[in-house]
Design an enzyme around this catalytic site. Structure first.
Site, PDB file in Angstrom:
ATOM      1  N   SER A   1      50.434  20.650 114.957  1.00 27.15           N
ATOM      2  CA  SER A   1      51.317  19.707 114.742  1.00 27.15           C
ATOM      3  C   SER A   1      52.586  20.218 114.977  1.00 27.15           C
ATOM      4  O   SER A   1      53.607  19.329 115.053  1.00 27.15           O
ATOM      5  CB  SER A   1      51.024  19.116 113.408  1.00 27.15           C
ATOM      6  OG  SER A   1      51.412  20.203 112.242  1.00 27.15           O
TER       7      SER A   1
ATOM      8  N   LYS B   1      62.227  22.238 112.171  1.00 29.26           N
ATOM      9  CA  LYS B   1      62.939  21.738 113.094  1.00 29.26           C
ATOM     10  C   LYS B   1      64.449  22.588 113.031  1.00 29.26           C
ATOM     11  O   LYS B   1      64.667  23.009 111.886  1.00 29.26           O
ATOM     12  CB  LYS B   1      63.458  20.362 112.623  1.00 29.26           C
ATOM     13  CG  LYS B   1      62.108  19.310 112.995  1.00 29.26           C
ATOM     14  CD  LYS B   1      61.925  19.095 114.527  1.00 29.26           C
ATOM     15  CE  LYS B   1      61.141  17.822 114.770  1.00 29.26           C
ATOM     16  NZ  LYS B   1      59.690  18.225 114.288  1.00 29.26           N
TER      17      LYS B   1
END
Lengths: 210, 210
Positions: free
Chosen positions: A129, A168
């Site tokens: 993922s 992120k």
DNA sequence: CCCTTCCTCGAACGTTTGTTCTAACAATAT
DNA sequence: ATATTGTTAGAACAAACGTTCGAGGAAGGG
């Protein structure tokens, strides 16, 4: 493990430094000079304590017969405290995790990777993922425990509403947070600051192959 | 660097072992016993040579004042011999590269990453052409010099016809070679065995952030 | 106040240890 | 054969070093 006195930590620091610089341990009299201690027997006294507390090992009657415990050398042992996967909360180190030593897997790294940072741990990536962060199944993510992030840092965040963990780049914008994938070709996502829970800062990725 | 005599390599081995075991260097008399040498002056004599040849550093008048050169410790110094980019040939280590020490950048790693392999070097990734291998601009690719590859290994290949460097998983199939990106969602490419030049095996990826 | 515990100080002792010197042996070149 | 260079051997010395001991200061508890 008891608290160390300032003198004892100073000796330990000096040992580390000396060993790094010279490649061999200091003599007791080197420590006397290096730590501005007045007598060899004071060093002897404190070394005895440091040995009892497990910070080092000594060989009696042997000059410079001091061996630092591995965690005190240029090599750092980083615990692998758990897995990181899209739909699961990200493990966060606690006092428990650190004290439960030996049980968990760990990783030996040089200071080159951790840069002497405190509170470094590792997570193993489960699933694909995180490919948008250019991170593969099985990769090891080197993390530092932080509560807040600076703009541009890669962080591990837990998106409360979406119940999703992700890695992120973090950018605080007026009224929202922009989370930018490492892969520049991919679009950022925007999130409500209320929705974002920073779990740690990513300081490195290690991928072992074959 | 001259050839070492058997006695000298034995001393070097003993030094390494002793240092690993005890955490501090041996005295000259320890070496006498450990290497079955008959006199301290013989050790002195050979240590002098080893120092001259750059295998170690000594501090005069200091007991156990021997520091092994970094490459002789548990920590490995891996040279960063160049860059890897899509359109450029992949640097391959040569005798030159190894001897041209000091000039190039290098990376200090534990055996944990290199697993004691010989002929390990690192390349710095330039550009984002390797994202299909989940490798980013600036990443360090840990390589081992090999001539041939086993199926499933990640290799650095130079595609002669396309004049392109790439990192892919290697599979020899009847009459062709399948090169599979690490990102499983992406399609493999097929190449003529004549067109594929294996430049090395990828044994790890290191990404330093922030 | 005394007592205990933790820590410091200085000196002295006996080893350990690096260094040096002389002599000798081996291999190789002159 | 002689000289040169590389290596080994053993002994002896001076310095470096770990250890120990007795005395005493500092802090805290009774």
């Amino acid at each position: 493990m008891k608290e160390l006195s300032t003198k004892q930590s100073r000796i330990l620091d000096f040992l580390r430094q000396f060993l790094e610089d010279k490649g061999y341990p200091p003599s007791i009299r080197d420590i006397v000079k290096g730590c501005k201690i007045s007598s060899t027997s004071v060093v002897e006294y404190n070394l005895r304590i440091l040995e009892r507390e497990g910070y080092l090992r000594r060989d009696r009657e042997v000059s410079r017969g001091i061996e630092l415990s591995p965690r005190n050398r240029g090599i750092v042992r980083v615990p692998i405290i758990g897995y990181i996967a899209a739909g699961e909360p990200i493990p966060v180190p606690s006092a428990d995790t650190w004290s439960a030593l030996g049980i968990a897997e760990s990783l030996e790294l040089t200071q080159e990777l951790t840069r002497g940072k405190e509170g470094v741990y590792a997570l193993k990536v489960k699933g694909t993922s995180m490919v948008d962060a250019l991170i593969n199944d099985g990769d090891l993510v080197l993390m530092q425990h932080v509560e807040t992030a600076e703009n541009g840092e890669m962080v591990a965040v837990w998106l409360k509403r979406e119940k999703e963990a992700t890695l992120k780049k973090f950018y605080l914008e007026p009224g929202r947070i922009r989370l930018q994938p490492a892969n520049e070709e991919m679009k950022p996502i925007y999130a409500d600051p209320e929705d974002v829970e920073i779990q740690g800062k990513v300081i490195g990725i290690i991928r072992k192959l074959e």
